[in-house]
Structure formats: C-alpha cells, structure tokens
Design an enzyme around this catalytic site. Structure first.
Site, short mmCIF file in Angstrom:
data_model
loop_
_atom_site.label_atom_id
_atom_site.label_comp_id
_atom_site.label_asym_id
_atom_site.label_seq_id
_atom_site.Cartn_x
_atom_site.Cartn_y
_atom_site.Cartn_z
N SER A 1 -15.01 37.69 2.82
CA SER A 1 -15.88 36.94 3.37
C SER A 1 -17.25 37.65 3.78
O SER A 1 -18.17 37.06 4.08
CB SER A 1 -15.48 35.95 4.30
OG SER A 1 -15.03 36.82 5.91
N HIS B 1 7.50 49.71 8.32
CA HIS B 1 8.65 50.44 7.35
C HIS B 1 9.95 50.40 7.90
O HIS B 1 11.01 50.77 7.51
CB HIS B 1 8.27 51.57 6.69
CG HIS B 1 7.26 51.51 5.64
ND1 HIS B 1 7.68 51.54 4.38
CD2 HIS B 1 5.85 51.45 5.48
CE1 HIS B 1 6.52 51.33 3.82
NE2 HIS B 1 5.66 51.21 4.35
N ASP C 1 10.59 48.10 3.23
CA ASP C 1 10.18 49.40 2.46
C ASP C 1 9.25 49.00 1.34
O ASP C 1 8.67 47.99 1.30
CB ASP C 1 11.55 49.83 1.73
CG ASP C 1 12.19 48.88 1.02
OD1 ASP C 1 11.63 48.76 -0.37
OD2 ASP C 1 13.02 48.15 1.05
#
Length: 121
Positions: free
Chosen positions: A42, A91, A95
């Site tokens: 935007s 993580h 994963d």
C-alpha cells in the site's frame, strides 16, 4: 477465527476496519493473533524483512502488485501480475518446509479465490 465461517470472518474484518478508520482499535483487537499480515504494498513496498513478535509464530509482508514480463510454457513473453510476499517464522515452532507449504497454499488462494468456497462451514 477457526470457529467462524467465511461470512462471519468478513463481518469481523469489516468491524475491525471501521474501528481502524476511526482510530479506535484497542488492545483486545490487536492481541491474541497467531500470524500478522502486513501490507507494505500500500506504500509501494515490494520486499521486507519482517520480524516475528512473540507470542505470534509468523509474519507475512505483502508487496505491491507489479506487471512484469514472464515466459509461458512455450517460451513466449507475456505480461503477468506479480505480488511478492516476504515470510518470517519462529523456527522453534514452525520449520521452513511447513512455511513454504503454507506460503504455496496462500498463493493458491490468492490466485484462485473461489477455491476458498470449499473451506466454508
């Protein structure tokens, strides 16, 4: 949101948009999420390096739409509308392969929104 149907989600998004336009979003509307979606397009952005804020597990930055040359299966150049997405994930929870599959799923829904109908309650 997992307990709402697509129409209820649309109604809630409309409510949140109105609160945002009135500058009246409160902490209850801005907390408790799992994934943040940031629209950098935007303001003309294409890529970002989004940072996941705990307790959320992922963030996506949506870039602006661009018309760029691409090749079809026969090697011909054609104009294609492209939107880049930038993802980041915690993580410890998700994963990279899972995020890649999720990103591809989102891409599929953006390219074919009618496919969301199959997800209706």
């Amino acid at each position: 949101v997992q307990d709402l149907n697509i129409f209820e989600i649309a109604q809630e998004l409309g409510r949140l948009q109105q609160l945002g336009l009135q500058n009246k979003l409160g902490e209850s509307e801005l907390s408790g999420g799992t994934i943040t979606i940031s629209n950098i397009g935007s303001i003309g952005g294409t890529y970002a390096s989004p940072v996941v804020l705990s307790p959320q597990v992922a963030i996506c930055a949506l870039g602006r739409l661009q018309t760029l040359p691409r090749f079809d299966k026969d090697g011909n150049v054609l104009a294609a509308t492209i939107m880049n997405t930038s993802w980041a994930a915690d993580h410890r929870i998700i994963d990279g392969a899972t995020m890649a599959r999720f990103s591809n799923k989102v891409k599929g829904y953006l390219e074919n929104p009618i496919s969301l109908v199959t997800m209706l309650k």
